[in-house]
Design a protein around this motif. Structure first.
Motif, mmCIF file in Angstrom:
data_model
loop_
_atom_site.group_PDB
_atom_site.id
_atom_site.type_symbol
_atom_site.label_atom_id
_atom_site.label_comp_id
_atom_site.label_asym_id
_atom_site.label_seq_id
_atom_site.Cartn_x
_atom_site.Cartn_y
_atom_site.Cartn_z
ATOM 1 N N SER A 230 -3.784 61.283 -14.011
ATOM 2 C CA SER A 230 -3.550 60.272 -12.980
ATOM 3 C C SER A 230 -4.483 60.451 -11.794
ATOM 4 O O SER A 230 -4.706 59.509 -11.022
ATOM 5 N N ILE A 231 -5.045 61.643 -11.635
ATOM 6 C CA ILE A 231 -5.932 61.937 -10.508
ATOM 7 C C ILE A 231 -7.397 61.731 -10.870
ATOM 8 O O ILE A 231 -8.175 61.160 -10.098
ATOM 9 N N ALA A 232 -7.786 62.196 -12.047
ATOM 10 C CA ALA A 232 -9.189 62.159 -12.460
ATOM 11 C C ALA A 232 -9.314 61.462 -13.806
ATOM 12 O O ALA A 232 -8.360 61.428 -14.586
ATOM 13 N N PRO A 233 -10.490 60.909 -14.111
ATOM 14 C CA PRO A 233 -10.676 60.236 -15.405
ATOM 15 C C PRO A 233 -10.656 61.217 -16.563
ATOM 16 O O PRO A 233 -10.863 62.426 -16.393
ATOM 17 N N ALA A 234 -10.426 60.683 -17.751
ATOM 18 C CA ALA A 234 -10.338 61.528 -18.940
ATOM 19 C C ALA A 234 -11.635 62.282 -19.202
ATOM 20 O O ALA A 234 -11.626 63.383 -19.752
ATOM 21 N N THR A 235 -12.773 61.715 -18.787
ATOM 22 C CA THR A 235 -14.055 62.386 -18.982
ATOM 23 C C THR A 235 -14.139 63.680 -18.179
ATOM 24 O O THR A 235 -14.951 64.557 -18.488
ATOM 25 N N VAL A 236 -13.318 63.818 -17.160
ATOM 26 C CA VAL A 236 -13.247 65.054 -16.377
ATOM 27 C C VAL A 236 -12.170 65.979 -16.929
ATOM 28 O O VAL A 236 -12.370 67.189 -17.045
ATOM 29 N N VAL A 237 -11.026 65.406 -17.280
ATOM 30 C CA VAL A 237 -9.877 66.206 -17.702
ATOM 31 C C VAL A 237 -10.101 66.853 -19.059
ATOM 32 O O VAL A 237 -9.766 68.030 -19.267
ATOM 33 N N VAL A 238 -10.672 66.118 -20.012
ATOM 34 C CA VAL A 238 -10.830 66.633 -21.373
ATOM 35 C C VAL A 238 -11.691 67.902 -21.426
ATOM 36 O O VAL A 238 -11.321 68.873 -22.091
#
Length: 287
Positions: A230-238
């Motif tokens: 919810s805070i950062a895009p999936a490209t950052v989280v993954v």
């Protein structure tokens, strides 16, 4: 504090929770079977969800709509989780986590059948990369194929089904409603599966903290992951989530003398590349 740094902090909580759940599951295997572990995990999950629903006044959100989808989703999750708990006792922890990373790729393959989504060339290519990664993790000469590898790879399929059915439910149901039916139905499944032989083992005083840890860690892991997304895009989280693999590999080495297997890391990198390529492509398409 940047959004990326906040997401990283949430992901540290998620990685720690998933790792602790894997270690606790392996430690409990000598005393409880996987059905009993799931039964007790679901029991503590029910208590937590009921307490939170009462605290935040969300009881009215629980309804009987979409019960068939709820049951199918929870059966898929129950099956996948049991397979996962078995796998962490049968093969190195790093191998389990590497194969679990194929879950998003199974979503790509199955979503056209369940959600009616289109299978694009990029999605198909990402899925093929994931399956190549599975073969590398399982050993190129196939000598490493065993029950643990099969169950770890299979649990990813059931987790993918869970994700897709959850996505369908979120169109009409609240998180409280979904979690309530998840914990309650899985508790029923657990009691039936654990008690089919007429003998349900009670956790000893030494095992009880581990049972509680599994019950809490499962909810905390997904809560942290949801907040990170919810805070950062999936490209950052993954990419941050991928840290789970070296982290659990080190834990396995320190606690269980598991070797750091180069094939597992190579296969996991291929799986990660397929996941990340698909996410990057989807992000570009939406922008």
């Amino acid at each position: 504090m940047s959004a990326t740094f906040k997401a990283a902090l949430w992901m540290i909580g998620s990685i720690a929770s998933f790792s602790s759940m894997a270690v606790a599951g392996r430690e409990l295997a000598s005393e409880l079977d996987t059905f009993e572990i799931m039964m007790y995990r679901s029991l503590f999950g029910v208590l937590i969800v009921v307490a939170l629903a009462g605290l935040f006044g969300t009881w009215r959100e629980i309804n009987s709509r979409n019960l068939q989808v709820q049951m199918l989703r929870n059966l898929a999750h129950f099956t996948g989780q049991n397979l996962w708990f078995y796998a962490v006792t049968a093969i190195p922890l790093a191998q389990v986590f590497a194969l679990e990373f194929t879950t998003p790729l199974w979503v790509i393959v199955l979503s056209p059948l369940i959600l009616g989504e289109r299978l694009t060339p990029m999605r198909a290519f990402a899925a093929i990369m994931g399956f190549i990664g599975i073969l590398i993790v399982a050993r190129p000469d196939m000598a490493g194929i065993n029950a643990g590898v099969i169950t770890a790879a299979s649990c990813a399929i059931f987790f993918a089904l869970t994700i897709m059915l959850t996505k369908r439910l979120t169109r009409t149901q609240s998180i409280t409603c979904i979690l309530f039916y998840l914990t309650v139905t899985q508790l029923v499944f657990g009691v039936i599966a654990a008690g089919y032989d007429g003998d349900i083992a009670w956790p000893s005083a030494e095992a009880l903290p581990l049972v509680i840890l599994i019950g809490a860690a499962g909810l905390i892991a997904h809560y942290c992951l949801t907040n990170a997304l919810s805070i950062a895009p999936a490209t950052v989280v993954v990419p941050i989530d991928f840290v789970r693999l070296p982290a659990i590999a080190v834990i396995g080495m320190l606690l269980y003398d598991e070797p750091l297997d180069a094939w597992v890391f190579l296969g996991a990198l291929v799986i990660f590349a397929g996941n990340y390529l698909n996410i990057w492509s989807e992000t570009r398409t939406k922008t």
